[in-house]
Design a protein around this motif. Structure first.
Motif, mmCIF file in Angstrom:
data_model
loop_
_atom_site.group_PDB
_atom_site.id
_atom_site.type_symbol
_atom_site.label_atom_id
_atom_site.label_comp_id
_atom_site.label_asym_id
_atom_site.label_seq_id
_atom_site.Cartn_x
_atom_site.Cartn_y
_atom_site.Cartn_z
ATOM 1 N N LEU A 163 0.825 -1.212 0.000
ATOM 2 C CA LEU A 163 0.000 0.000 0.000
ATOM 3 C C LEU A 163 0.859 1.261 0.000
ATOM 4 N N LEU A 164 2.014 1.212 0.663
ATOM 5 C CA LEU A 164 2.902 2.371 0.656
ATOM 6 C C LEU A 164 3.369 2.706 -0.755
ATOM 7 N N GLY A 165 3.454 1.690 -1.604
ATOM 8 C CA GLY A 165 3.825 1.935 -3.000
ATOM 9 C C GLY A 165 2.757 2.686 -3.774
ATOM 10 N N LEU A 166 1.558 2.769 -3.192
ATOM 11 C CA LEU A 166 0.450 3.510 -3.818
ATOM 12 C C LEU A 166 -0.008 4.633 -2.893
ATOM 13 N N ALA A 167 0.944 5.264 -2.213
ATOM 14 C CA ALA A 167 0.622 6.236 -1.162
ATOM 15 C C ALA A 167 -0.234 7.393 -1.667
ATOM 16 N N ASP A 168 0.048 7.882 -2.881
ATOM 17 C CA ASP A 168 -0.723 9.016 -3.406
ATOM 18 C C ASP A 168 -2.182 8.631 -3.597
ATOM 19 N N ARG A 169 -2.398 7.441 -4.119
ATOM 20 C CA ARG A 169 -3.782 7.005 -4.328
ATOM 21 C C ARG A 169 -4.447 6.643 -3.000
ATOM 22 N N LEU A 170 -3.693 6.036 -2.110
ATOM 23 C CA LEU A 170 -4.249 5.673 -0.800
ATOM 24 C C LEU A 170 -4.765 6.905 -0.062
ATOM 25 N N ALA A 171 -4.077 8.032 -0.227
ATOM 26 C CA ALA A 171 -4.475 9.268 0.462
ATOM 27 C C ALA A 171 -5.849 9.764 0.021
ATOM 28 N N GLN A 172 -6.363 9.240 -1.101
ATOM 29 C CA GLN A 172 -7.673 9.659 -1.602
ATOM 30 C C GLN A 172 -8.796 8.679 -1.245
ATOM 31 N N ILE A 173 -8.428 7.516 -0.712
ATOM 32 C CA ILE A 173 -9.421 6.458 -0.505
ATOM 33 C C ILE A 173 -10.367 6.795 0.640
ATOM 34 N N LYS A 174 -11.653 6.729 0.326
ATOM 35 C CA LYS A 174 -12.707 7.050 1.286
ATOM 36 C C LYS A 174 -13.655 5.874 1.524
ATOM 37 N N VAL A 175 -13.790 4.988 0.518
ATOM 38 C CA VAL A 175 -14.796 3.922 0.550
ATOM 39 C C VAL A 175 -14.169 2.621 0.060
ATOM 40 N N VAL A 176 -14.558 1.515 0.687
ATOM 41 C CA VAL A 176 -14.204 0.187 0.202
ATOM 42 C C VAL A 176 -15.430 -0.446 -0.443
ATOM 43 N N LEU A 177 -15.233 -1.007 -1.642
ATOM 44 C CA LEU A 177 -16.236 -1.818 -2.329
ATOM 45 C C LEU A 177 -15.773 -3.261 -2.229
ATOM 46 N N CYS A 178 -16.562 -4.117 -1.616
ATOM 47 C CA CYS A 178 -16.067 -5.462 -1.296
ATOM 48 C C CYS A 178 -17.036 -6.557 -1.732
ATOM 49 N N ASP A 179 -16.535 -7.473 -2.505
ATOM 50 C CA ASP A 179 -17.275 -8.677 -2.874
ATOM 51 C C ASP A 179 -17.477 -9.557 -1.627
ATOM 52 N N LEU A 180 -18.430 -10.487 -1.711
ATOM 53 C CA LEU A 180 -18.688 -11.378 -0.581
ATOM 54 C C LEU A 180 -18.021 -12.741 -0.753
ATOM 55 N N ASP A 181 -18.553 -13.570 -1.642
ATOM 56 C CA ASP A 181 -18.107 -14.960 -1.744
ATOM 57 C C ASP A 181 -16.669 -15.051 -2.239
ATOM 58 N N HIS A 182 -15.865 -15.819 -1.505
ATOM 59 C CA HIS A 182 -14.445 -16.015 -1.800
ATOM 60 C C HIS A 182 -13.626 -14.731 -1.681
ATOM 61 N N THR A 183 -14.208 -13.712 -1.044
ATOM 62 C CA THR A 183 -13.483 -12.464 -0.789
ATOM 63 C C THR A 183 -13.609 -12.107 0.685
ATOM 64 N N LEU A 184 -14.738 -11.578 1.091
ATOM 65 C CA LEU A 184 -14.947 -11.262 2.511
ATOM 66 C C LEU A 184 -15.316 -12.493 3.331
ATOM 67 N N LEU A 185 -16.170 -13.339 2.779
ATOM 68 C CA LEU A 185 -16.664 -14.499 3.531
ATOM 69 C C LEU A 185 -15.670 -15.651 3.480
ATOM 70 N N ASP A 186 -15.664 -16.452 4.535
ATOM 71 C CA ASP A 186 -14.742 -17.587 4.591
ATOM 72 C C ASP A 186 -15.306 -18.778 3.805
ATOM 73 N N ALA A 187 -14.629 -19.921 3.895
ATOM 74 C CA ALA A 187 -15.026 -21.095 3.113
ATOM 75 C C ALA A 187 -16.414 -21.599 3.486
ATOM 76 N N ASP A 188 -16.863 -21.276 4.689
ATOM 77 C CA ASP A 188 -18.216 -21.655 5.119
ATOM 78 C C ASP A 188 -19.251 -20.588 4.794
ATOM 79 N N ARG A 189 -18.851 -19.592 3.987
ATOM 80 C CA ARG A 189 -19.733 -18.480 3.614
ATOM 81 C C ARG A 189 -20.195 -17.687 4.835
ATOM 82 N N GLN A 190 -19.290 -17.546 5.807
ATOM 83 C CA GLN A 190 -19.576 -16.782 7.018
ATOM 84 C C GLN A 190 -18.606 -15.608 7.122
#
Length: 273
Positions: free
Chosen positions: A5-32
């Motif tokens: 993330l430090l390699g993208l410091a200029d862009r990181l300084a603008q980040i306000k919102v996270v857009l996050c997928d669910l399955d196989h991203t946020l949720l674990d193998a049990d879909r929890q």
């Protein structure tokens, strides 16, 4: 993750919102939701950041995952349905004509295929089946409505039938075929795009995709990841998404989303204005 993330410091300084997928991203193998994630999300929101779920799931299957996620906006049906705190803000289903074309394509390919229609967060199909046990019994060919999805199980089609579907996609629709999810699915070619739904939502907040960090793992995350200020692919992602992303995070079983958010909070404890 901090060094990446430090390699993208200029862009990181603008980040306000996270857009996050669910399955196989946020949720674990049990879909929890993994343990302790709610506590981290509380810190994230308290620091002034936004968190938006962006999923291909139906709204009813994206709700009630955790107390904190219940407070966050939901982008469902791959960008064509947006709701927040139970209030539906935006819908872009297929037209009646496109819905009919998709049904006819599947019926021509296999007249006996089980076909499901997702209409206003309800599933209509000939009968409940497997994981689609909440289906309302109905003949899809007798329904004239605007559907968010028209689909059948991939296992109901032979390889040659699946190939015929691939070569006869009705204009105005897009096709997604998945072995993992056992689905052959049609959606609207224009509106079925998580980045399009996200852009609409962000516009309500006077923001745009450059102010977002997007995390995903599948083809339906590609535009969202590639058009956001920082795009992150999970290590379990397909090659196309890995190539398009700015960074790669540990997979869902290693709680990659948690590691990313923790690293951001260490580097930038408060969200930018």
């Amino acid at each position: 993750m901090k060094q990446q993330l430090l390699g993208l410091a200029d862009r990181l300084a603008q980040i306000k919102v996270v857009l996050c997928d669910l399955d196989h991203t946020l949720l674990d193998a049990d879909r929890q939701v993994p343990p302790d994630t709610d506590g981290l999300l509380e810190r994230w929101l308290s620091a002034g950041y936004g968190f938006v779920i962006a999923t291909g799931r139906e709204p009813r299957r994206a709700r009630n995952l955790s107390p904190v996620l219940d407070q966050c906006p939901l982008i469902c049906y791959n960008g064509t349905w947006i709701e927040h705190l139970g209030d539906v803000k935006y819908t872009r289903p297929m037209s009646c004509d496109l819905t009919r074309s998709a049904i006819e394509c599947l019926k021509r390919t296999n007249p006996n295929a089980w076909i499901g229609l997702e209409i206003d967060d309800r599933l209509y199909a000939p009968r409940p089946l497997g994981r689609w046990g909440d289906a309302i019994a109905a003949d899809p060919t007798a329904i004239r409505a605007e559907a968010f999805k028209v689909f059948c199980p991939k296992s109901h089609l032979s390889p040659s039938e699946a190939d015929r579907v691939r070569t006869s996609v009705p204009p105005g629709t897009c096709l997604w075929i998945s072995d993992d999810y056992d689905v052959v699915q049609f959606e609207d070619a224009v509106w079925s795009d998580k980045s399009v739904g996200a852009a609409w939502l962000l516009d309500q907040w006077n923001l745009n995709l450059s102010r977002c960090m997007a995390l995903g793992d599948e083809t339906n995350d590609l535009t969202m990841v590639s058009r956001s200020g920082i795009g992150i692919a999970m290590s379990n992602s397909n090659p196309e998404l890995l190539a398009a992303a700015d960074l790669c995070a540990p997979n869902h079983d290693a709680e990659g989303v948690k590691r990313v958010l923790s690293a951001v909070l260490e580097l930038q404890p408060q969200a930018p204005v």
